[in-house]
Every structure is written in structure tokens, then in C-alpha cells.
Design a protein around this motif. Structure first.
Motif, PDB file in Angstrom:
ATOM      1  N   SER A   1      -2.711  16.997 -20.910  1.00  0.00           N
ATOM      2  CA  SER A   1      -2.742  17.162 -22.363  1.00  0.00           C
ATOM      3  C   SER A   1      -1.803  18.277 -22.805  1.00  0.00           C
ATOM      4  CB  SER A   1      -4.183  17.466 -22.805  1.00  0.00           C
ATOM      5  OG  SER A   1      -4.241  17.763 -24.171  1.00  0.00           O
ATOM      6  N   MET A   2      -1.801  19.377 -22.064  1.00  0.00           N
ATOM      7  CA  MET A   2      -0.915  20.488 -22.422  1.00  0.00           C
ATOM      8  C   MET A   2       0.552  20.103 -22.219  1.00  0.00           C
ATOM      9  SD  MET A   2      -1.048  24.465 -21.164  1.00  0.00           S
ATOM     10  CE  MET A   2       0.208  25.635 -21.708  1.00  0.00           C
ATOM     11  N   MET A   3       0.842  19.372 -21.145  1.00  0.00           N
ATOM     12  CA  MET A   3       2.219  18.919 -20.917  1.00  0.00           C
ATOM     13  C   MET A   3       2.714  18.081 -22.091  1.00  0.00           C
ATOM     14  SD  MET A   3       2.407  17.767 -16.931  1.00  0.00           S
ATOM     15  CE  MET A   3       1.659  18.749 -15.638  1.00  0.00           C
ATOM     16  N   ALA A   4       1.861  17.163 -22.570  1.00  0.00           N
ATOM     17  CA  ALA A   4       2.250  16.310 -23.697  1.00  0.00           C
ATOM     18  C   ALA A   4       2.501  17.143 -24.942  1.00  0.00           C
ATOM     19  CB  ALA A   4       1.165  15.268 -23.954  1.00  0.00           C
ATOM     20  N   ALA A   5       1.643  18.141 -25.187  1.00  0.00           N
ATOM     21  CA  ALA A   5       1.814  18.999 -26.360  1.00  0.00           C
ATOM     22  C   ALA A   5       3.124  19.769 -26.279  1.00  0.00           C
ATOM     23  CB  ALA A   5       0.627  19.957 -26.477  1.00  0.00           C
ATOM     24  N   VAL A   6       3.437  20.303 -25.084  1.00  0.00           N
ATOM     25  CA  VAL A   6       4.671  21.076 -24.911  1.00  0.00           C
ATOM     26  C   VAL A   6       5.891  20.185 -25.092  1.00  0.00           C
ATOM     27  CG1 VAL A   6       6.055  22.356 -23.226  1.00  0.00           C
ATOM     28  CG2 VAL A   6       3.615  22.834 -23.452  1.00  0.00           C
TER      29      VAL A   6
ATOM     30  N   ILE B   1       3.125  32.953 -28.563  1.00  0.00           N
ATOM     31  CA  ILE B   1       3.295  33.365 -27.160  1.00  0.00           C
ATOM     32  C   ILE B   1       2.250  32.672 -26.296  1.00  0.00           C
ATOM     33  CG2 ILE B   1       3.197  35.314 -25.547  1.00  0.00           C
ATOM     34  CD1 ILE B   1       4.224  37.076 -27.845  1.00  0.00           C
ATOM     35  N   VAL B   2       2.723  32.062 -25.209  1.00  0.00           N
ATOM     36  CA  VAL B   2       1.852  31.418 -24.227  1.00  0.00           C
ATOM     37  C   VAL B   2       2.154  32.070 -22.887  1.00  0.00           C
ATOM     38  CG1 VAL B   2       1.185  29.252 -23.138  1.00  0.00           C
ATOM     39  CG2 VAL B   2       1.912  29.255 -25.525  1.00  0.00           C
ATOM     40  N   ALA B   3       1.193  32.791 -22.331  1.00  0.00           N
ATOM     41  CA  ALA B   3       1.461  33.611 -21.138  1.00  0.00           C
ATOM     42  C   ALA B   3       0.366  33.412 -20.093  1.00  0.00           C
ATOM     43  CB  ALA B   3       1.561  35.082 -21.515  1.00  0.00           C
ATOM     44  N   ASN B   4       0.758  33.166 -18.862  1.00  0.00           N
ATOM     45  CA  ASN B   4      -0.203  33.046 -17.765  1.00  0.00           C
ATOM     46  C   ASN B   4      -0.902  34.373 -17.508  1.00  0.00           C
ATOM     47  OD1 ASN B   4       2.079  30.877 -16.490  1.00  0.00           O
ATOM     48  ND2 ASN B   4      -0.073  30.282 -16.416  1.00  0.00           N
ATOM     49  N   ASN B   5      -2.200  34.305 -17.311  1.00  0.00           N
ATOM     50  CA  ASN B   5      -2.971  35.471 -16.891  1.00  0.00           C
ATOM     51  C   ASN B   5      -3.759  35.113 -15.633  1.00  0.00           C
ATOM     52  OD1 ASN B   5      -3.612  38.198 -17.423  1.00  0.00           O
ATOM     53  ND2 ASN B   5      -5.628  37.614 -18.167  1.00  0.00           N
ATOM     54  N   GLY B   6      -3.171  34.215 -14.836  1.00  0.00           N
ATOM     55  CA  GLY B   6      -3.833  33.699 -13.643  1.00  0.00           C
ATOM     56  C   GLY B   6      -3.636  32.198 -13.550  1.00  0.00           C
ATOM     57  N   GLU B   7      -4.515  31.530 -12.829  1.00  0.00           N
ATOM     58  CA  GLU B   7      -4.423  30.087 -12.626  1.00  0.00           C
ATOM     59  C   GLU B   7      -4.603  29.331 -13.944  1.00  0.00           C
ATOM     60  OE1 GLU B   7      -7.242  26.595 -10.757  1.00  0.00           O
ATOM     61  OE2 GLU B   7      -7.376  28.620  -9.945  1.00  0.00           O
ATOM     62  N   LEU B   8      -3.827  28.291 -14.147  1.00  0.00           N
ATOM     63  CA  LEU B   8      -3.945  27.473 -15.358  1.00  0.00           C
ATOM     64  C   LEU B   8      -5.117  26.502 -15.178  1.00  0.00           C
ATOM     65  CD1 LEU B   8      -2.642  27.053 -18.116  1.00  0.00           C
ATOM     66  CD2 LEU B   8      -1.184  25.311 -17.082  1.00  0.00           C
ATOM     67  N   ALA B   9      -6.323  27.017 -15.415  1.00  0.00           N
ATOM     68  CA  ALA B   9      -7.544  26.250 -15.206  1.00  0.00           C
ATOM     69  C   ALA B   9      -7.787  25.281 -16.363  1.00  0.00           C
ATOM     70  CB  ALA B   9      -8.727  27.207 -15.047  1.00  0.00           C
ATOM     71  N   HIS B  10      -8.893  24.505 -16.253  1.00  0.00           N
ATOM     72  CA  HIS B  10      -9.213  23.473 -17.230  1.00  0.00           C
ATOM     73  C   HIS B  10      -9.283  24.022 -18.657  1.00  0.00           C
ATOM     74  CE1 HIS B  10     -12.390  21.394 -19.621  1.00  0.00           C
ATOM     75  NE2 HIS B  10     -11.705  20.312 -19.269  1.00  0.00           N
ATOM     76  N   ASP B  11     -10.107  25.047 -18.866  1.00  0.00           N
ATOM     77  CA  ASP B  11     -10.268  25.612 -20.202  1.00  0.00           C
ATOM     78  C   ASP B  11      -8.963  26.214 -20.713  1.00  0.00           C
ATOM     79  OD1 ASP B  11     -12.867  24.841 -19.970  1.00  0.00           O
ATOM     80  OD2 ASP B  11     -13.699  26.857 -19.757  1.00  0.00           O
ATOM     81  N   ALA B  12      -8.238  26.862 -19.820  1.00  0.00           N
ATOM     82  CA  ALA B  12      -6.974  27.489 -20.211  1.00  0.00           C
ATOM     83  C   ALA B  12      -5.962  26.441 -20.678  1.00  0.00           C
ATOM     84  CB  ALA B  12      -6.412  28.292 -19.047  1.00  0.00           C
ATOM     85  N   ALA B  13      -5.895  25.314 -19.960  1.00  0.00           N
ATOM     86  CA  ALA B  13      -4.957  24.254 -20.332  1.00  0.00           C
ATOM     87  C   ALA B  13      -5.321  23.644 -21.683  1.00  0.00           C
ATOM     88  CB  ALA B  13      -4.912  23.186 -19.250  1.00  0.00           C
ATOM     89  N   LEU B  14      -6.633  23.457 -21.938  1.00  0.00           N
ATOM     90  CA  LEU B  14      -7.054  22.935 -23.242  1.00  0.00           C
ATOM     91  C   LEU B  14      -6.674  23.912 -24.358  1.00  0.00           C
ATOM     92  CD1 LEU B  14     -10.590  21.401 -22.529  1.00  0.00           C
ATOM     93  CD2 LEU B  14      -8.413  20.197 -22.897  1.00  0.00           C
ATOM     94  N   LYS B  15      -6.873  25.189 -24.112  1.00  0.00           N
ATOM     95  CA  LYS B  15      -6.496  26.204 -25.102  1.00  0.00           C
ATOM     96  C   LYS B  15      -4.987  26.163 -25.349  1.00  0.00           C
ATOM     97  CE  LYS B  15      -6.497  30.748 -24.128  1.00  0.00           C
ATOM     98  NZ  LYS B  15      -6.996  32.136 -23.971  1.00  0.00           N
TER      99      LYS B  15
END
Length: 496
Positions: free
Chosen positions: A370-375, A310-324
Motif C-alpha cells: 500500500s505504501m509503495m503504491a502511494a509513493v 518528511i518520511v524517515a525510518n526510525n527502525g524496521e518498516l513494520a505493518h503499522d509504520a507502513a500504513l502510517k
């Protein structure tokens, strides 16, 4: 209310004409006879509502997923109460999406054809291009080559392009007295040759069953036709999906409460764990990197007994969040675990005003890339639910429509837009210019009167643009144009 309106097809008068005068079953009654228990998941039920095609109330066809003899299938069923089943651009798009689902999931494809062919005044929007009407026939050939069975019932008039669907199917059934199949009907024969010919003589059930061989089975009635198709399915050597005998717990908190948790204000942090606790089995969620990049929640859970990431937004998709997010999506790909995206992307932040802000902005963009490529590269099933906002580049990283999720559904409160209209300056509503008019009268006496006029005109134009943006951001605007697979009620999310 909109779903009920969509179920009425062309309206009560059209249904009466279809069932009483033409002696045909309504499309939903046909599906009830064909499918196991008459139960199915309808795809994009609001497609075509409020589209700019005059008084056309819907797409003119039903698409969905259900079981026949225990075999999962995708069906495309013409609704002849909508302009005689005439094919409009949105109907073509709906059929192509159904075929895409059939190919991705290797599902048997069933066509119930009752169509007047293409709507000629819009031929430039549904005939010539790569993803227009001809692609339906191309897909039929490709699916046959892939070993995906396709069957069809001619349960009404099949004219012009509508005639190719059953003739390209592996097996087809035609119904006596109501099923006809020809490229051009009796009126065109009369216009071209002066000859009077009945639909039955030109392309009726007996002609195509006994003379042309275009159809494989003759059915005296609709009921017998659908029983015949069920028998055909039983001989396709498609193994029914075994019923999984796995126990699963219900969430500790009622899914009905999701109706009250659906976010309406997308500028604030959403406590997404409240939603997860009402979606996953037993409300059990094994979180991944819980203390890092906290504006994105990632982890594993079960839905109806199925393990999902499960990948769920809990606010803005910030730098650390996108890496995670990038790390977690790659893990799911390696372990071949399907991914469920719960999308509530925040509106895009304002542009950088300093060098340090510019650097942070750049780092955020790189992490999101990076997250876009992974998805995009994760070779596992992906299902996206837009539970709130779907804004800008964040929506791409969260597997929006352009990143080809296997399915994409929206909650009714969802907003889909490049930007959020509420990020713009507040402007007064149109017509409410009393104060401005008084101010203008005073300013007209001086040199700046012209500037003031320009200013007011700009505000009016801006308000008009924002009003349009607000309208086009609606979940219903999106679903009507088939940018998703349908609007679902929040409390039905687990079932869907």
C-alpha cells in the motif's frame, strides 16, 4: 579524496596536454566562465570511478545544475582530458540522467561538446539499445517539442555521434581554431580516399559558420564563446527564477553534528529525530501520528524556507509504520507538498517460523505494498537521502531509485543492497584455516573426511560471496555506477 581525484579528470599530464599543447580551457574553467558566480551542484561526481574500462578514471563528462543569467539550467560538459572526451557507457548514462532532470523540471539545457565520439570497442554497450547513445538525440528532439531550450558550444573536436548534439540544439556556438565538427575526421578521410585534409578545412569554425550553416555563432576565443552563450540565454525568453525573499531560521543544533550521527550499525533503532533537529528550519517539526507506527517518523517541516513532508525510518518498516507512511504520503499528494525521504531501512527479518508469524509477515507485506503504491502515485517532487541502510523491499516503499525520486543522494556511510551481509552466518576470513586444517587431518582417517572437504569448500564459497556482497553494498560502488545522483557529506544535506 575521491572527489578531489574526480576533479582531476584524466590526470595532471592530460590536463597539461589539454591546456598547453591544445590551447584549450579545462572543463571546470569553462563552467566558471559560463555560470553565474561559477557556482553549481555537480551531479554524480564519482560516476565511472573504478569502472571496468581499463584505465578510464571517470565518466568523461561533467553534469550539473547552475544558473546562467539567473536562469536555472542543466549542463553537460565534455571532459576531453579523459580519453579525448570519448563516450563510454557510463558517460551515456550520465548524459541521459541530466536530460531526464531537464525534462522533469523544465530546465534550460546547455552542452559544452568536446568529444571523440563513441568508444567503438564497447559499441554493443552504448549504441543499439533504447537507453543507449541514440536516446540523447531523441531526448533533444522531445525537449524541443516541449519548449525546453537547448544551446551548445563546440569547444573542441566533435566527431561522429558527438556532432549531432550541437546540430540538434536550437542555437550553437563554435570556437575558432579549436572547434571542429564532422562525422569522420581527417584520418578516416585519408584511409577512405587517400586525400590529405586538415581538421579546419574539413569541419572548422569558419566552414560551419559561413558555408554549411551547422553552427549559428562564430567565436574567436573560448571566453567570447561563453559570453555569446550567456547573451543567447538572455534572448530565450526564459524568466529568471525570482529570488525568494523568505526568511528562514537555522536549526537550533549545528548541521556539522550530522557527521557524528551518520549511522554505521543498521540493525539498531536510529534516533532519527536527532537528525531532523539538525536539518529543518528552527528544528521545528510537526509530527504526524507520533504515537502510531513508531518505527517510521512522518511530519511537516521547512528546509531553507520550503515546506516539505518528511518520511524517515526510525527502525524496521513494520505493518503499522507502513500504513502510517501510506496515509501521510497521500496527504502530501493531496496538498501538493514535496516529500523528503530519509532512508535508513533495516535489514529484512528472517522468514516466518510459525503460522502466527506468517500472518504477521503477510500483513506487513500488504501494508508495504500500500505504501509503495502511494509513493509511486504521489504527483509531487520527491527527494530521497539514504542516510544509512537501503535494503530490500523497504527501500522501494521509501522511494528508492526504482521508484523514480526526482533526486537521490547518499551519505558516505550508506549501504545499498538487497540484503545485509551481516545477516549471514559469520565465517572465518580467507586463508585463516589453521584450526580447520588440523581438524581435517584427523577426519581424513575416517569415513567422514569427504563430507568435511565439502563443508570447508562451502564455507570458502560462502565467504567469497559475502565479501563480494559487502564490496558491492558500498555507497561508492553505487555512486560509481550512477544508481544515485551523488554522494554528499551529511553536513551539506540542507544546502543540497
Amino acid at each position: 579524496e575521491l572527489l578531489e581525484r574526480g576533479k582531476k579528470g584524466g590526470g595532471e599530464n592530460a590536463i597539461l596536454r589539454h591546456t598547453q599543447r591544445n590551447k584549450k580551457l579545462f572543463v571546470r574553467e569553462r563552467l566558471r566562465l559560463l555560470l553565474d558566480d561559477g557556482d553549481f551542484l555537480e551531479l554524480s561526481p564519482l560516476a565511472g570511478l573504478d569502472m571496468p574500462y581499463g584505465d578510464v578514471p571517470a565518466a568523461g563528462c561533467l553534469t550539473g545544475i547552475g544558473k546562467i543569467c539567473g536562469v536555472w539550467c542543466v549542463f553537460v560538459a565534455s571532459d576531453a582530458t579523459v580519453k579525448g572526451g570519448t563516450i563510454y557507457p557510463i558517460g551515456v548514462k550520465k548524459q541521459l540522467r541530466a536530460q531526464e532532470i531537464a525534462m522533469e523540471n523544465r530546465l534550460l539545457s546547455v552542452h559544452l561538446v568536446d568529444s571523440g565520439g563513441a568508444f567503438l570497442p564497447l559499441q554493443s554497450e552504448l549504441f543499439p539499445d533504447k537507453l543507449h547513445g541514440g536516446r540523447v538525440f531523441y531526448n533533444e528532439a522531445i525537449m524541443s517539442a516541449m519548449g525546453i531550450p537547448q544551446v551548445a558550444v563546440v569547444c573542441g573536436s566533435c566527431v561522429a555521434g558527438g556532432a549531432y548534439v550541437p546540430t540538434m540544439a536550437e542555437e550553437s556556438v563554435i570556437i575558432d581554431k579549436i572547434g571542429t565538427l564532422f562525422l569522420a575526421g581527417p584520418p578516416l578521410v585519408k584511409a577512405a580516399t587517400g586525400e590529405d585534409v586538415s581538421p579546419e578545412d574539413l569541419g572548422g569554425a569558419r566552414l560551419h559558420s559561413q558555408v554549411s550553416g551547422c553552427t549559428d555563432h562564430f567565436a574567436p576565443s573560448e571566453e567570447e564563446a561563453y559570453e555569446c552563450i550567456r547573451n543567447v540565454v538572455s534572448t530565450l525568453n526564459c524568466e529568471p527564477v525570482p529570488e525568494e525573499d523568505r526568511d528562514h531560521d537555522s536549526p537550533l543544533y549545528s548541521p556539522e553534528e550530522l557527521l557524528g550521527l551518520a549511522p554505521l550499525d543498521y540493525g539498531r533503532t536510529l534516533p532519527v529525530r536527532l537528525i531532523l533537529s539538525r536539518l529543518v528550519d528552527g528544528s521545528r517539526f510537526q509530527e504526524f501520528k507520533a504515537a502510531y507506527g513508531t518505527t517510521l517518523v512522518t511530519g511537516f517541516g521547512h528546509v531553507e524556507g520550503h515546506l516539505v513532508g518528511i518520511v524517515a525510518n526510525n527502525g524496521e518498516l513494520a505493518h503499522d509504520a507502513a500504513l502510517k507512511g501510506s496515509h501521510f504520503v497521500q496527504l502530501c499528494g493531496q496538498r501538493r507538498i514535496p516529500i523528503l525521504f530519509l532512508q535508513n531501512t533495516a535489514p529484512q527479518p528472517a522468514g516466518p517460523a510459525s503460522i502466527s508469524q506468517a500472518e504477521a509477515h503477510s500483513n506487513r507485506l500488504k501494508a508495504q505494498a500500500s505504501m509503495m503504491a502511494a509513493v509511486a502515485c504521489a504527483a509531487v517532487p520527491k527527494i530521497t537521502i539514504v542516510i544509512g541502510g537501503c535494503f530490500g523491499s523497504d527501500s522501494y516503499a521509501m522511494c528508492g531509485r526504482s521508484f523514480s525520486p526526482n533526486f537521490l543522494f547518499l551519505w558516505p556511510n550508506a549501504r545499498v543492497a538487497l540484503v545485509d551481509s551481516r545477516h549471514f552466518p559469520t565465517v572465518p576470513p580467507a586463508g585463516d584455516w589453521t584450526g580447520e586444517d588440523l581438524e581435517l587431518k584427523q577426519l581424513k582417517a575416517n569415513f567422514f573426511s569427504l563430507l568435511c572437504c565439502f563443508y570447508c569448500a562451502f564455507k570458502r564459497v560462502l565467504f567469497s560471496a559475502l565479501s563480494r556482497l559487502e564490496e558491492e553494498s558500498s555507497a561508492f560502488y553505487s555512486s560509481s555506477r550512477l544508481w544515485d545522483d551523488g554522494i554528499i557529506l551529511p553536513q551539506d544535506t540542507r544546502k543540497v
